[in-house]
Design a protein around this motif. Structure first.
Motif, PDB file in Angstrom:
ATOM      1  N   UNK A  28      57.788  42.992  22.768  1.00 14.75           N
ATOM      2  CA  UNK A  28      59.236  42.948  22.559  1.00 14.75           C
ATOM      3  C   UNK A  28      59.863  41.737  23.243  1.00 14.75           C
ATOM      4  N   UNK A  29      59.488  41.493  24.483  1.00 13.80           N
ATOM      5  CA  UNK A  29      60.088  40.402  25.255  1.00 13.80           C
ATOM      6  C   UNK A  29      59.808  39.046  24.607  1.00 13.80           C
ATOM      7  N   UNK A  30      58.577  38.820  24.194  1.00  8.69           N
ATOM      8  CA  UNK A  30      58.244  37.555  23.556  1.00  8.69           C
ATOM      9  C   UNK A  30      59.020  37.327  22.280  1.00  8.69           C
ATOM     10  N   UNK A  31      59.234  38.379  21.523  1.00  5.22           N
ATOM     11  CA  UNK A  31      59.972  38.264  20.264  1.00  5.22           C
ATOM     12  C   UNK A  31      61.437  37.923  20.499  1.00  5.22           C
ATOM     13  N   UNK A  32      62.042  38.546  21.487  1.00  2.00           N
ATOM     14  CA  UNK A  32      63.447  38.260  21.790  1.00  2.00           C
ATOM     15  C   UNK A  32      63.598  36.824  22.286  1.00  2.00           C
ATOM     16  N   UNK A  33      62.689  36.391  23.148  1.00  2.00           N
ATOM     17  CA  UNK A  33      62.729  35.010  23.643  1.00  2.00           C
ATOM     18  C   UNK A  33      62.536  34.030  22.486  1.00  2.00           C
ATOM     19  N   UNK A  34      61.646  34.345  21.561  1.00  2.00           N
ATOM     20  CA  UNK A  34      61.420  33.483  20.397  1.00  2.00           C
ATOM     21  C   UNK A  34      62.678  33.350  19.556  1.00  2.00           C
ATOM     22  N   UNK A  35      63.389  34.450  19.365  1.00  2.00           N
ATOM     23  CA  UNK A  35      64.606  34.423  18.555  1.00  2.00           C
ATOM     24  C   UNK A  35      65.693  33.596  19.237  1.00  2.00           C
ATOM     25  N   UNK A  36      65.909  33.848  20.515  1.00  2.00           N
ATOM     26  CA  UNK A  36      66.963  33.123  21.249  1.00  2.00           C
ATOM     27  C   UNK A  36      66.644  31.633  21.319  1.00  2.00           C
ATOM     28  N   UNK A  37      65.431  31.297  21.726  1.00  2.00           N
ATOM     29  CA  UNK A  37      65.060  29.880  21.853  1.00  2.00           C
ATOM     30  C   UNK A  37      65.012  29.188  20.497  1.00  2.00           C
ATOM     31  N   UNK A  38      64.635  29.909  19.454  1.00  2.00           N
ATOM     32  CA  UNK A  38      64.618  29.320  18.124  1.00  2.00           C
ATOM     33  C   UNK A  38      65.998  28.920  17.649  1.00  2.00           C
ATOM     34  N   UNK A  39      66.979  29.792  17.867  1.00  2.00           N
ATOM     35  CA  UNK A  39      68.351  29.452  17.480  1.00  2.00           C
ATOM     36  C   UNK A  39      68.888  28.303  18.327  1.00  2.00           C
ATOM     37  N   UNK A  40      68.609  28.330  19.622  1.00  2.00           N
ATOM     38  CA  UNK A  40      69.061  27.243  20.496  1.00  2.00           C
ATOM     39  C   UNK A  40      68.404  25.919  20.107  1.00  2.00           C
ATOM     40  N   UNK A  41      67.124  25.956  19.774  1.00  2.00           N
ATOM     41  CA  UNK A  41      66.417  24.739  19.393  1.00  2.00           C
ATOM     42  C   UNK A  41      66.970  24.159  18.096  1.00  2.00           C
ATOM     43  N   UNK A  42      67.225  25.013  17.117  1.00  2.00           N
ATOM     44  CA  UNK A  42      67.757  24.510  15.846  1.00  2.00           C
ATOM     45  C   UNK A  42      69.141  23.888  16.040  1.00  2.00           C
ATOM     46  N   UNK A  43      69.960  24.487  16.899  1.00  2.00           N
ATOM     47  CA  UNK A  43      71.280  23.904  17.181  1.00  2.00           C
ATOM     48  C   UNK A  43      71.132  22.562  17.899  1.00  2.00           C
ATOM     49  N   UNK A  44      70.199  22.495  18.836  1.00  2.00           N
ATOM     50  CA  UNK A  44      69.960  21.262  19.584  1.00  2.00           C
ATOM     51  C   UNK A  44      69.465  20.153  18.648  1.00  2.00           C
ATOM     52  N   UNK A  45      68.586  20.493  17.726  1.00  2.00           N
ATOM     53  CA  UNK A  45      68.050  19.509  16.784  1.00  2.00           C
ATOM     54  C   UNK A  45      69.140  19.047  15.812  1.00  2.00           C
ATOM     55  N   UNK A  46      69.999  19.951  15.393  1.00  2.00           N
ATOM     56  CA  UNK A  46      71.094  19.568  14.491  1.00  2.00           C
ATOM     57  C   UNK A  46      72.091  18.636  15.172  1.00  2.00           C
ATOM     58  N   UNK A  47      72.291  18.819  16.485  1.00  2.00           N
ATOM     59  CA  UNK A  47      73.226  17.952  17.212  1.00  2.00           C
ATOM     60  C   UNK A  47      72.682  16.535  17.384  1.00  2.00           C
TER      61      UNK A  47
END
Length: 95
Positions: A28-47
């Motif tokens: 569960x923990x790994x999946x939640x971290x993957x979701x949060x970091x994935x959204x943050x990474x995509x926003x960072x890459x778009x910027x």
């Protein structure tokens, strides 16, 4: 022409690794971290698309994270329905 190589987003790599861990060691923990970091990474890459890459890594982490969380929710619902049905069956059989 100044063609500087783009760096891979560290958050995208973390998302991918956490997504893999979400399927193996830390469900569960790994999946939640993957979701949060994935959204943050995509926003960072778009910027900063000219400086960062790794959108595919972030998407892979997001997909693995969301699928693992969805399967976990389905598993919990199945257990609740099974034992709830079993309790109802025992309650009706007792009368």
């Amino acid at each position: 022409m100044n063609n500087t190589p783009r760096q891979t987003s560290a958050l995208a790599v973390v998302s991918l690794v956490a997504g893999i861990l979400g399927w193996t060691v830390l469900p569960f923990l790994g999946s939640v971290v993957a979701i949060v970091c994935g959204h943050l990474a995509r926003a960072e890459i778009r910027r900063a698309p000219q400086a960062l890459e790794g959108d595919g890594l972030a998407v892979a982490g997001l997909v693995m994270g969301y699928i693992a969380v969805g399967l976990g929710v389905l598993a919990v619902a199945a257990v609740i329905l099974f034992f709830g049905g079993l309790a109802a069956l025992l309650a009706f059989a007792g009368h």
